[in-house]
Design a protein around this motif. Structure first.
Motif, PDB file in Angstrom:
ATOM      1  N   GLU A 136       0.836  -1.212   0.000  1.00 40.76           N
ATOM      2  CA  GLU A 136       0.000   0.000   0.000  1.00 40.76           C
ATOM      3  C   GLU A 136       0.867   1.256   0.000  1.00 40.76           C
ATOM      4  O   GLU A 136       0.592   2.203  -0.741  1.00 40.76           O
ATOM      5  N   ASP A 137       1.898   1.271   0.841  1.00 38.84           N
ATOM      6  CA  ASP A 137       2.809   2.423   0.907  1.00 38.84           C
ATOM      7  C   ASP A 137       3.515   2.640  -0.425  1.00 38.84           C
ATOM      8  O   ASP A 137       3.672   3.776  -0.881  1.00 38.84           O
ATOM      9  N   PHE A 138       3.933   1.553  -1.038  1.00 44.39           N
ATOM     10  CA  PHE A 138       4.627   1.634  -2.319  1.00 44.39           C
ATOM     11  C   PHE A 138       3.740   2.315  -3.366  1.00 44.39           C
ATOM     12  O   PHE A 138       4.178   3.246  -4.048  1.00 44.39           O
TER      13      PHE A 138
ATOM     14  N   ARG B  22       1.060   4.173  -2.806  1.00 42.80           N
ATOM     15  CA  ARG B  22       0.710   5.525  -2.370  1.00 42.80           C
ATOM     16  C   ARG B  22       1.837   6.506  -2.736  1.00 42.80           C
ATOM     17  O   ARG B  22       1.590   7.608  -3.213  1.00 42.80           O
ATOM     18  N   LEU B  23       3.093   6.098  -2.537  1.00 41.53           N
ATOM     19  CA  LEU B  23       4.226   6.956  -2.878  1.00 41.53           C
ATOM     20  C   LEU B  23       4.348   7.157  -4.386  1.00 41.53           C
ATOM     21  O   LEU B  23       4.778   8.218  -4.847  1.00 41.53           O
ATOM     22  N   ALA B  24       3.981   6.168  -5.146  1.00 41.27           N
ATOM     23  CA  ALA B  24       4.034   6.285  -6.607  1.00 41.27           C
ATOM     24  C   ALA B  24       3.016   7.298  -7.125  1.00 41.27           C
ATOM     25  O   ALA B  24       3.171   7.824  -8.226  1.00 41.27           O
ATOM     26  N   GLU B  25       2.006   7.586  -6.324  1.00 39.64           N
ATOM     27  CA  GLU B  25       0.950   8.515  -6.734  1.00 39.64           C
ATOM     28  C   GLU B  25       1.167   9.936  -6.226  1.00 39.64           C
ATOM     29  O   GLU B  25       0.317  10.802  -6.427  1.00 39.64           O
ATOM     30  N   VAL B  26       2.291  10.217  -5.589  1.00 40.69           N
ATOM     31  CA  VAL B  26       2.572  11.565  -5.081  1.00 40.69           C
ATOM     32  C   VAL B  26       2.725  12.498  -6.275  1.00 40.69           C
ATOM     33  O   VAL B  26       3.509  12.233  -7.187  1.00 40.69           O
ATOM     34  N   PRO B  27       1.980  13.614  -6.292  1.00 43.35           N
ATOM     35  CA  PRO B  27       2.104  14.559  -7.411  1.00 43.35           C
ATOM     36  C   PRO B  27       3.513  15.147  -7.478  1.00 43.35           C
ATOM     37  O   PRO B  27       4.151  15.367  -6.440  1.00 43.35           O
ATOM     38  N   PRO B  28       4.020  15.410  -8.685  1.00 41.71           N
ATOM     39  CA  PRO B  28       5.367  15.971  -8.820  1.00 41.71           C
ATOM     40  C   PRO B  28       5.534  17.318  -8.111  1.00 41.71           C
ATOM     41  O   PRO B  28       6.633  17.666  -7.687  1.00 41.71           O
ATOM     42  N   GLU B  29       4.459  18.071  -7.964  1.00 45.42           N
ATOM     43  CA  GLU B  29       4.536  19.358  -7.274  1.00 45.42           C
ATOM     44  C   GLU B  29       4.935  19.151  -5.810  1.00 45.42           C
ATOM     45  O   GLU B  29       5.740  19.905  -5.265  1.00 45.42           O
ATOM     46  N   ILE B  30       4.373  18.129  -5.181  1.00 45.00           N
ATOM     47  CA  ILE B  30       4.702  17.807  -3.786  1.00 45.00           C
ATOM     48  C   ILE B  30       6.108  17.210  -3.714  1.00 45.00           C
ATOM     49  O   ILE B  30       6.892  17.520  -2.808  1.00 45.00           O
ATOM     50  N   GLU B  31       6.435  16.389  -4.672  1.00 45.93           N
ATOM     51  CA  GLU B  31       7.763  15.766  -4.758  1.00 45.93           C
ATOM     52  C   GLU B  31       8.857  16.841  -4.843  1.00 45.93           C
ATOM     53  O   GLU B  31       9.884  16.752  -4.182  1.00 45.93           O
TER      54      GLU B  31
END
Length: 177
Positions: A21-23, A25-34
């Motif tokens: 789930e964490d994996f 969820r992290l893959a879906e982080v928007p590039p703006e937040i990244e």
């Protein structure tokens, strides 16, 4: 495939640190937040955060994905608003630089096609020099002469007091001040 010296062993369920789930969820982080999470310097982070909050309040952006619809016209309108608030040219330049940094990152990630901040005229820098008036030649000469006088008086005081005291101490005598 068996692990060799060149290939690391694949993690098993027991030593995997991220859950499935964490994996995802992290893959879906928007590039703006990244982009923002990747800023290490505390002062830069604070400055960029202030610039982003200001820009988001001006444009009404509520979600990171909304940055993708920003045009150069939005940037120019914001720059003009910053000017109307009578912020210094340096502050306006820093805020535009923060926004440009975000859009450069989004370009690198192929999230946007171009950086809308590029081409936006920035305020002229007043000067990269300090605003303290320069010393005149006569003032500089006085300052250069002053340490020599101080050094002479310090040297004579040292010779008159500390040198004899240290000689007396070496001889086992006490030196009263």
């Amino acid at each position: 495939m068996k692990p060799t010296q060149n290939t690391p062993a694949l993690p098993t369920k027991s030593n995997r640190l991220l859950t499935n789930e964490d994996f995802h969820r992290l893959a879906e982080v928007p590039p703006e937040i990244e982009w923002f999470a990747n800023i290490n310097n505390a002062q830069t982070r604070r400055s960029y955060e202030n610039a982003m909050k200001d820009f988001m309040a001006f444009t009404g952006i509520a979600r990171p994905e909304e940055f993708r619809s920003i045009t150069r016209a939005h940037i120019i309108a914001w720059r003009d608003e910053l000017t109307n608030r009578e912020l210094s040219g340096t502050t306006i330049r820093h805020r535009l630089a923060a926004l440009s940094s975000l859009f450069e990152y989004l370009c690198d990630k192929n999230t946007v096609t171009h950086n809308p901040v590029k081409g936006v005229k920035r305020p002229v820098v007043e000067s990269y020099e300090g605003k303290t008036p320069a010393l005149g030649d006569h003032q500089a000469r006085q300052l250069l002469l002053m340490p020599r006088i101080i050094q002479r008086s310090r040297a004579s005081a040292t010779e008159r007091y500390w040198l004899p005291c240290s000689i007396m101490r070496c001889a086992g005598m006490s030196c009263a001040g």
